[in-house]
Scaffold this active site. Structure first.
Site, short mmCIF file in Angstrom:
data_model
loop_
_atom_site.label_atom_id
_atom_site.label_comp_id
_atom_site.label_asym_id
_atom_site.label_seq_id
_atom_site.Cartn_x
_atom_site.Cartn_y
_atom_site.Cartn_z
NE ARG A 142 -6.30 1.18 -3.45
CZ ARG A 142 -6.26 2.31 -4.02
NH1 ARG A 142 -5.10 3.22 -3.47
NH2 ARG A 142 -6.49 2.36 -5.29
CG HIS B 115 -4.63 8.20 -11.63
ND1 HIS B 115 -6.01 8.43 -11.48
CD2 HIS B 115 -4.35 9.53 -12.46
CE1 HIS B 115 -6.48 9.47 -11.77
NE2 HIS B 115 -5.63 10.09 -12.23
#
Ligand code: BV8
Ligand code: ZN
Length: 316
Positions: A80, A131
């Site tokens: 990612r 987050h």
């Protein structure tokens, strides 16, 4: 084609009343989800085109998964990181950054960890990372407080080099690049339908085990480093939550923009009701029409389509 279709959808929706209302707005909140980065080619967790539809990313985004198999979780995050670094911010990211420059009473809460808002020069004092970030790293040793921000090294450790492991975490079969994924991790996971069924500590899975020595190490204590993201079951950063709560409580809110989120992760999704309870009207931008947000107390405007096209249109 998609852009014209989106234009058509915007034209059919009461854009006039929205832009009129927006002109009178001062205190504005935005809640961003993975959908805003889909236009930059980054897969979402769920919903249209989700890269992780085949397996449940939430089963890898947990402290338990990391404790069980840090090599696997680091390969997930290294992939990612690599994808996010290859991606570019899209017009929605830039439009929100521009609105922030024009209006100091506009704050953004992003659930995304991909760094694209930051790369769109979004004023950082008005950008709240709920987050964390793929590019923050911290030590897992109990007594060590080592951490570093904005580490864009790719791969972050040689053993995590994606090209070498592309057979592991190659793009999903639904990936835009159309590459046929030859992904032993994906195959292993897909064989068992979803990761929920995949016991990642199950040593029978043909997932190459990386040793702790292969993974990012703490320069202070040689401990294992982890991605600086908030995993499921972990608390969100208290200083960020306090900053947001102070802003929310300081005066009524005029508008909340809910962009590209399934509104399924809490406490982030709860800010829609918080804003509504502080007087805000709600505008939702989403590819799918059956939005949870629409269900809960509905919304005042709903623009269906690609956030990368719609957001710059409705904010201009
Ligand atoms: C916590 C970082 C407590 C990692 C992520 C109630 C209150 C509090 C907690 C809970 C609660 N109920 C349940 C919980 C637990 C849990 C939770 O919410 N679980 C869910 C699954 C039910 N919450 C937590 O664990 C949180 N922690 O509450 O701690 C605590 C307190 C004290 C002490 C100890 C503990 C932590 C949650 C944070 C998890 N980390 N990310 C990583 O990224 O790897 S969340 C992860 O999901 C991502 O950040 C992602 O952004 C987020 C949410 O998903 P979305 O962004 O909405 O993305 P999604 O794919 O779901 O949807 C995309 C949408 O876009 C779709 O609607 C789609 O239609 C749309 N779309 C697609 N393409 C486009 C588009 N829209 C427009 N244009 C397009 N082109
Ligand atoms: Zn350390």
């Amino acid at each position: 084609m998609a852009a014209t279709a989106n234009k058509a959808i915007i034209a059919s929706v009461d854009l006039q009343s929205f832009t009129e209302y927006l002109k009178g707005c001062r205190r504005i909140l935005a809640l961003l989800g993975a959908g805003i980065s889909a236009a930059s080619g980054l897969p979402t967790f769920r919903g249209a085109g989700g890269l992780w539809r085949h397996y449940d990313a939430t089963s890898l985004a947990t402290p338990e998964a990391f404790d069980d198999n840090p090599g696997l979780v680091w390969q997930f995050y290294s992939y990612r990181r690599h994808m996010a670094l290859q991606a570019q911010p899209n017009k929605a990211h830039y439009a929100l950054a521009e609105l922030s420059r024009r209006n100091k009473d506009f704050i953004t809460l992003t659930q995304n960890v991909d760094g694209l808002s930051q790369r769109a020069q979004h004023p950082l004092e008005q950008l709240n990372l709920l987050h964390g970030s793929l590019f923050d790293i911290k030590c897992t040793s109990f007594y060590c407080n080592y951490s570093r921000q904005n580490d864009f090294t790719d791969p972050i450790a040689p053993a995590l080099d994606i090209p070498k492991h592309s057979s592991l975490l190659g793009p999903s079969k639904t990936d835009k690049s159309g590459e046929e994924a030859s992904n032993s991790l994906q195959d292993a996971l897909e064989d068992k339908a979803t990761a929920k069924d995949v016991d990642i500590s199950d040593t029978n899975n043909p997932i190459p085990e990386l040793t702790q020595e292969d993974l990012p190490q703490c320069p202070k204590c040689n401990g294992l480093l982890r991605p600086g993201v908030v995993w499921f079951g972990e608390p969100l950063p208290t200083d960020t939550l306090e900053k947001i709560d102070n802003w929310v409580e300081s005066a009524p809110i005029d508008l909340i923009l809910v962009i590209g989120t399934s509104s399924s992760v809490y406490p982030a999704a709860g800010y829609v009701d918080v804003a509504r309870n502080h007087g805000a009207k709600v505008v939702v931008v989403n590819m799918e029409k059956d939005m949870p947000t629409r269900g809960k107390g509905a919304c005042d405007w709903f623009f269906q389509g690609d956030a990368g096209v719609i957001v710059p249109e409705i904010l201009k």
